[in-house]
Write a protein that holds these residues in place. Structure first.
Motif, PDB file in Angstrom:
ATOM      1  N   GLY A  51       0.788  -1.142  -0.061  1.00 16.76           N
ATOM      2  CA  GLY A  51       0.120  -0.024  -0.246  1.00 16.76           C
ATOM      3  C   GLY A  51       0.919   1.420  -0.053  1.00 16.76           C
ATOM      4  N   ALA A  52       2.309   1.403  -0.438  1.00 17.81           N
ATOM      5  CA  ALA A  52       3.002   2.319  -0.169  1.00 17.81           C
ATOM      6  C   ALA A  52       2.623   3.178  -1.452  1.00 17.81           C
ATOM      7  CB  ALA A  52       4.297   1.767  -0.418  1.00 17.81           C
ATOM      8  N   LEU A  53       2.235   3.219  -2.475  1.00 17.90           N
ATOM      9  CA  LEU A  53       2.105   3.953  -3.748  1.00 17.90           C
ATOM     10  C   LEU A  53       1.324   5.044  -3.355  1.00 17.90           C
ATOM     11  CD1 LEU A  53       3.596   4.574  -6.392  1.00 17.90           C
ATOM     12  CD2 LEU A  53       1.474   3.265  -7.618  1.00 17.90           C
ATOM     13  N   GLU A  54       0.208   4.548  -2.902  1.00 18.44           N
ATOM     14  CA  GLU A  54      -0.811   5.810  -2.752  1.00 18.44           C
ATOM     15  C   GLU A  54      -0.419   6.900  -1.682  1.00 18.44           C
ATOM     16  OE1 GLU A  54      -5.648   6.450  -2.046  1.00 18.44           O
ATOM     17  OE2 GLU A  54      -4.535   4.504  -1.909  1.00 18.44           O
ATOM     18  N   ALA A  55       0.145   6.100  -0.677  1.00 17.87           N
ATOM     19  CA  ALA A  55       0.836   6.981   0.515  1.00 17.87           C
ATOM     20  C   ALA A  55       1.846   7.955  -0.205  1.00 17.87           C
ATOM     21  CB  ALA A  55       1.239   6.005   1.691  1.00 17.87           C
ATOM     22  N   ILE A  56       2.756   7.207  -0.688  1.00 17.42           N
ATOM     23  CA  ILE A  56       3.886   7.971  -1.503  1.00 17.42           C
ATOM     24  C   ILE A  56       3.340   9.234  -2.146  1.00 17.42           C
ATOM     25  CG2 ILE A  56       5.750   8.079  -2.889  1.00 17.42           C
ATOM     26  CD1 ILE A  56       6.428   5.281  -1.924  1.00 17.42           C
ATOM     27  N   ILE A  57       2.430   8.952  -2.944  1.00 13.72           N
ATOM     28  CA  ILE A  57       1.853   9.794  -3.916  1.00 13.72           C
ATOM     29  C   ILE A  57       1.208  11.138  -2.825  1.00 13.72           C
ATOM     30  CG2 ILE A  57      -0.292  10.509  -5.360  1.00 13.72           C
ATOM     31  CD1 ILE A  57       0.533   7.746  -6.675  1.00 13.72           C
ATOM     32  N   ASN A  58       0.496  10.803  -1.927  1.00 17.31           N
ATOM     33  CA  ASN A  58      -0.131  11.660  -1.039  1.00 17.31           C
ATOM     34  C   ASN A  58       0.774  12.840  -0.545  1.00 17.31           C
ATOM     35  OD1 ASN A  58      -2.832  10.835  -1.432  1.00 17.31           O
ATOM     36  ND2 ASN A  58      -2.863   9.380   0.075  1.00 17.31           N
ATOM     37  N   LEU A  59       2.126  12.370  -0.241  1.00 16.04           N
ATOM     38  CA  LEU A  59       3.232  13.088   0.187  1.00 16.04           C
ATOM     39  C   LEU A  59       3.498  14.061  -0.638  1.00 16.04           C
ATOM     40  CD1 LEU A  59       5.145  10.552   2.268  1.00 16.04           C
ATOM     41  CD2 LEU A  59       3.854  12.437   3.238  1.00 16.04           C
ATOM     42  N   LEU A  60       3.129  14.091  -1.896  1.00 13.69           N
ATOM     43  CA  LEU A  60       3.596  14.927  -2.895  1.00 13.69           C
ATOM     44  C   LEU A  60       2.793  16.435  -2.519  1.00 13.69           C
ATOM     45  CD1 LEU A  60       3.480  13.247  -6.144  1.00 13.69           C
ATOM     46  CD2 LEU A  60       5.402  14.012  -5.233  1.00 13.69           C
ATOM     47  N   GLN A  61       1.908  16.457  -1.490  1.00 11.42           N
ATOM     48  CA  GLN A  61       1.315  17.896  -1.183  1.00 11.42           C
ATOM     49  C   GLN A  61       2.192  18.552  -0.232  1.00 11.42           C
ATOM     50  OE1 GLN A  61      -3.276  17.044  -1.224  1.00 11.42           O
ATOM     51  NE2 GLN A  61      -2.401  15.204  -0.552  1.00 11.42           N
ATOM     52  N   VAL A  62       3.104  18.021   0.226  1.00  5.81           N
ATOM     53  CA  VAL A  62       3.812  18.616   1.551  1.00  5.81           C
ATOM     54  C   VAL A  62       4.526  19.927   1.011  1.00  5.81           C
ATOM     55  CG1 VAL A  62       3.962  16.472   2.903  1.00  5.81           C
ATOM     56  CG2 VAL A  62       5.817  17.386   1.186  1.00  5.81           C
ATOM     57  N   LYS A  63       4.906  20.639   1.839  1.00  6.21           N
ATOM     58  CA  LYS A  63       5.523  22.335   1.335  1.00  6.21           C
ATOM     59  C   LYS A  63       7.152  21.952   1.360  1.00  6.21           C
ATOM     60  CE  LYS A  63       1.877  25.003   3.050  1.00  6.21           C
ATOM     61  NZ  LYS A  63       1.510  26.018   4.001  1.00  6.21           N
ATOM     62  N   ASP A  64       7.749  21.073   2.246  1.00  8.70           N
ATOM     63  CA  ASP A  64       9.188  20.831   2.100  1.00  8.70           C
ATOM     64  C   ASP A  64       9.800  20.330   1.030  1.00  8.70           C
ATOM     65  OD1 ASP A  64      11.765  20.091   2.720  1.00  8.70           O
ATOM     66  OD2 ASP A  64      11.211  19.814   4.733  1.00  8.70           O
ATOM     67  N   ALA A  65      10.532  21.165   0.167  1.00 10.44           N
ATOM     68  CA  ALA A  65      11.094  20.938  -1.059  1.00 10.44           C
ATOM     69  C   ALA A  65      11.941  19.507  -1.037  1.00 10.44           C
ATOM     70  CB  ALA A  65      11.983  21.732  -1.461  1.00 10.44           C
ATOM     71  N   LYS A  66      12.668  19.288   0.229  1.00 15.52           N
ATOM     72  CA  LYS A  66      13.526  18.243   0.226  1.00 15.52           C
ATOM     73  C   LYS A  66      12.700  16.895   0.369  1.00 15.52           C
ATOM     74  CE  LYS A  66      17.429  20.639   2.743  1.00 15.52           C
ATOM     75  NZ  LYS A  66      18.169  20.727   3.924  1.00 15.52           N
ATOM     76  N   VAL A  67      11.508  16.986   1.123  1.00 18.88           N
ATOM     77  CA  VAL A  67      10.462  15.890   0.975  1.00 18.88           C
ATOM     78  C   VAL A  67      10.027  15.575  -0.102  1.00 18.88           C
ATOM     79  CG1 VAL A  67       8.578  14.769   2.244  1.00 18.88           C
ATOM     80  CG2 VAL A  67      10.312  16.436   3.639  1.00 18.88           C
ATOM     81  N   ILE A  68       9.594  16.470  -0.950  1.00 18.82           N
ATOM     82  CA  ILE A  68       9.102  16.233  -2.376  1.00 18.82           C
ATOM     83  C   ILE A  68      10.059  15.780  -3.087  1.00 18.82           C
ATOM     84  CG2 ILE A  68       8.188  17.569  -4.442  1.00 18.82           C
ATOM     85  CD1 ILE A  68       7.258  19.723  -2.481  1.00 18.82           C
ATOM     86  N   LEU A  69      11.349  16.070  -3.003  1.00 19.16           N
ATOM     87  CA  LEU A  69      12.504  15.470  -3.750  1.00 19.16           C
ATOM     88  C   LEU A  69      12.834  14.048  -3.630  1.00 19.16           C
ATOM     89  CD1 LEU A  69      15.133  18.294  -3.899  1.00 19.16           C
ATOM     90  CD2 LEU A  69      13.767  17.316  -5.918  1.00 19.16           C
ATOM     91  N   VAL A  70      12.697  13.738  -2.237  1.00 21.53           N
ATOM     92  CA  VAL A  70      12.710  12.333  -1.936  1.00 21.53           C
ATOM     93  C   VAL A  70      11.570  11.381  -2.335  1.00 21.53           C
ATOM     94  CG1 VAL A  70      12.500  10.735  -0.076  1.00 21.53           C
ATOM     95  CG2 VAL A  70      14.018  12.742   0.251  1.00 21.53           C
ATOM     96  N   ILE A  71      10.379  11.962  -2.505  1.00 18.58           N
ATOM     97  CA  ILE A  71       9.219  11.270  -2.900  1.00 18.58           C
ATOM     98  C   ILE A  71       9.224  11.194  -4.357  1.00 18.58           C
ATOM     99  CG2 ILE A  71       6.566  11.373  -3.128  1.00 18.58           C
ATOM    100  CD1 ILE A  71       7.676  10.821  -0.254  1.00 18.58           C
ATOM    101  N   LEU A  72       9.567  12.304  -5.313  1.00 25.00           N
ATOM    102  CA  LEU A  72       9.666  12.122  -6.515  1.00 25.00           C
ATOM    103  C   LEU A  72      10.819  10.958  -6.857  1.00 25.00           C
ATOM    104  CD1 LEU A  72       9.698  15.883  -7.632  1.00 25.00           C
ATOM    105  CD2 LEU A  72       7.687  14.046  -7.828  1.00 25.00           C
ATOM    106  N   GLU A  73      11.813  10.970  -6.243  1.00 22.37           N
ATOM    107  CA  GLU A  73      12.954   9.783  -6.310  1.00 22.37           C
ATOM    108  C   GLU A  73      12.170   8.531  -6.336  1.00 22.37           C
ATOM    109  OE1 GLU A  73      17.368   8.513  -5.045  1.00 22.37           O
ATOM    110  OE2 GLU A  73      16.535  10.449  -4.073  1.00 22.37           O
ATOM    111  N   ALA A  74      11.584   8.334  -5.065  1.00 14.78           N
ATOM    112  CA  ALA A  74      10.841   7.088  -4.745  1.00 14.78           C
ATOM    113  C   ALA A  74       9.965   6.664  -6.035  1.00 14.78           C
ATOM    114  CB  ALA A  74      10.188   7.156  -3.633  1.00 14.78           C
ATOM    115  N   ILE A  75       9.224   7.411  -6.522  1.00 12.55           N
ATOM    116  CA  ILE A  75       8.195   7.482  -7.669  1.00 12.55           C
ATOM    117  C   ILE A  75       9.101   6.895  -8.919  1.00 12.55           C
ATOM    118  CG2 ILE A  75       6.604   8.337  -9.033  1.00 12.55           C
ATOM    119  CD1 ILE A  75       5.739   9.943  -6.968  1.00 12.55           C
ATOM    120  N   ASN A  76      10.007   7.727  -8.992  1.00  9.94           N
ATOM    121  CA  ASN A  76      10.959   7.261 -10.303  1.00  9.94           C
ATOM    122  C   ASN A  76      11.510   5.914  -9.986  1.00  9.94           C
ATOM    123  OD1 ASN A  76      12.485   8.255 -12.821  1.00  9.94           O
ATOM    124  ND2 ASN A  76      14.132   7.583 -11.569  1.00  9.94           N
ATOM    125  N   ASN A  77      11.770   5.787  -8.914  1.00 10.18           N
ATOM    126  CA  ASN A  77      12.544   4.096  -8.806  1.00 10.18           C
ATOM    127  C   ASN A  77      11.664   3.138  -8.845  1.00 10.18           C
ATOM    128  OD1 ASN A  77      15.203   5.307  -8.015  1.00 10.18           O
ATOM    129  ND2 ASN A  77      14.591   5.185  -5.823  1.00 10.18           N
TER     130      ASN A  77
END
Length: 400
Positions: free
Chosen positions: A294-320
């Protein structure tokens, strides 16, 4: 200002000499004074170490040393391990590490000895160095003092907060299993520094991390990730993230110990810790297992955060995850699923982000996996609750 005046006028050697005073209250005041000086910064700490304060302190442990004195002594040793600019000298680290290992081991032996009087025979199994120090540690076998344990664990956390060479000094003492045990201690004042120490150790090399894994740290982390204190949850998630950054063998142990559900729960609660590590170091099958949890939906939902570092981590996870899908030949189906979960809309919005790195990462994902209607007409077997990737020789179900 008072401490600097005392140090600059040569009082340190006098305090160290007073440690040997036959009057215990004077000796204890000297321990307390030295502890305050040691805690005032790296410069004063190093002055004490150069004056051979460590062996002088260790010599004060005896069967007759009161618990209160031992508390002050352990606190002073802990202060001697603090500060990172610069780190304490390695020679002092080695001496203090051995001492703290013996302190914690002695307390562990006491708990077992309290259950059976005939456990004296167990002492012969202690290393020769421990045996040499044992006469001065016998009193500790009658203690399980939380303050001593807490300060000793904090000292270990300071010593292990550094490069792999420093972590190795701590690991080679054999203290890791005891630290893992203390992560389950009833007192939060002990749990916190024990967990911090383990977090430091698993941030080291794969071999150092494996020592903690072999000590069954993966059985303790799920409990701490559900701890009532958010700070403990965060530390446990940090430790898990470091383990997830290891080779696929360690990631598999993480899966086997059932740590994916608490990892996903952490993601759902707003924590990005571990997602990029896991998706970058895991095999295709392990990444599939993560998505099944169930990680994908949780990861996608994190794209709404404001912290740019967190967003980059999430985008990298999606790319992986997309890279894993590419190896299965199922990129288009994953693209459709990400779109259905609202991920495409969020990634597109991130192309307007103020942070240039976020913009580039989002734009790259769009270009590679969502451009020119690549997902149009793709048939997905099942729903978002049971999404299937198929190739001629591989079948994986992604459950959300």
């Amino acid at each position: 200002m008072g401490r600097s005046y005392v140090v600059e006028h040569g009082a340190v050697p006098s305090f160290i000499a007073l440690l040997a005073s036959p009057m215990l209250h004077i000796s204890e005041q000297a321990v307390w004074a030295l502890g305050n000086i040691a805690g005032d910064g790296a410069a004063y700490r190093d002055i004490l170490i150069e004056c051979n304060v460590v062996p002088a302190l260790l010599a004060r442990i005896s069967p007759d040393t009161p618990v209160g004195y031992l508390r002050n002594l352990t606190w002073t040793l802990s202060n001697l391990c603090r500060n990172k600019n610069p780190f304490p000298p390695l020679s002092a680290v080695q001496r203090v590490s051995k001492m703290l290992d013996n302190l914690l081991t002695a307390l562990q032996i006491y708990r077992r000895a309290a259950q059976k009087i005939n456990t004296w025979s167990r002492w012969v199994q202690i290393t020769s160095e421990m045996t040499n120090m044992l006469p001065s540690l016998i009193q500790l076998l009658h203690l399980s003092d939380k303050d001593i344990l807490s300060d000793a664990c904090w000292a270990i956390s300071y010593l292990s907060d550094g490069d792999n060479d420093r972590i190795d000094i701590v690991v080679r003492t054999g203290i890791v299993p005891r630290l893992v045990e203390l992560m389950s201690h009833e007192e939060i004042s002990v749990v916190t520094p024990a967990l911090r120490s383990i977090g430091n150790i698993v941030s080291g090399s794969d071999l150092q991390t494996q020592v903690a894994v072999d000590a069954e740290v993966l059985k303790v982390i799920p409990v701490l990730m559900r701890h009532q204190k958010p700070s403990v949850q965060k530390e446990a998630a940090w430790a898990l993230s470091n383990i997830a950054a290891g080779p696929c063998r360690q990631i598999q142990q993480l899966i086997t110990c059932g740590l994916l559900p608490p990892l996903v729960e952490q993601l759902r609660n707003g924590g990005s810790v571990g997602s990029d590590n896991f998706t970058s170091g895991g095999t295709v099958e392990q990444v599939v297992h993560l998505v099944q949890s169930g990680a994908l939906e949780a990861i996608i939902n994190l794209l709404q955060v404001k912290d740019a570092k967190v967003i980059l981590v999430i985008l990298e996870a999606i790319n992986n995850i997309f890279m894993a899908a590419e190896k299965l030949g199922e990129t288009e189906k994953l693209s459709l699923l990400v779109e259905e979960l609202g991920g495409l809309d969020r990634i597109e919005m991130l192309q307007n982000h103020d942070n240039e790195l976020v913009y580039q990462a989002a734009h790259s994902l769009i270009e590679k996996y969502f451009s020119d209607g690549d997902v149009v007409g793709v048939k997905v077997e099942g729903t978002e609750e049971a999404f299937v990737f198929k190739t001629s020789d591989v079948k994986r179900t992604f459950e959300f």
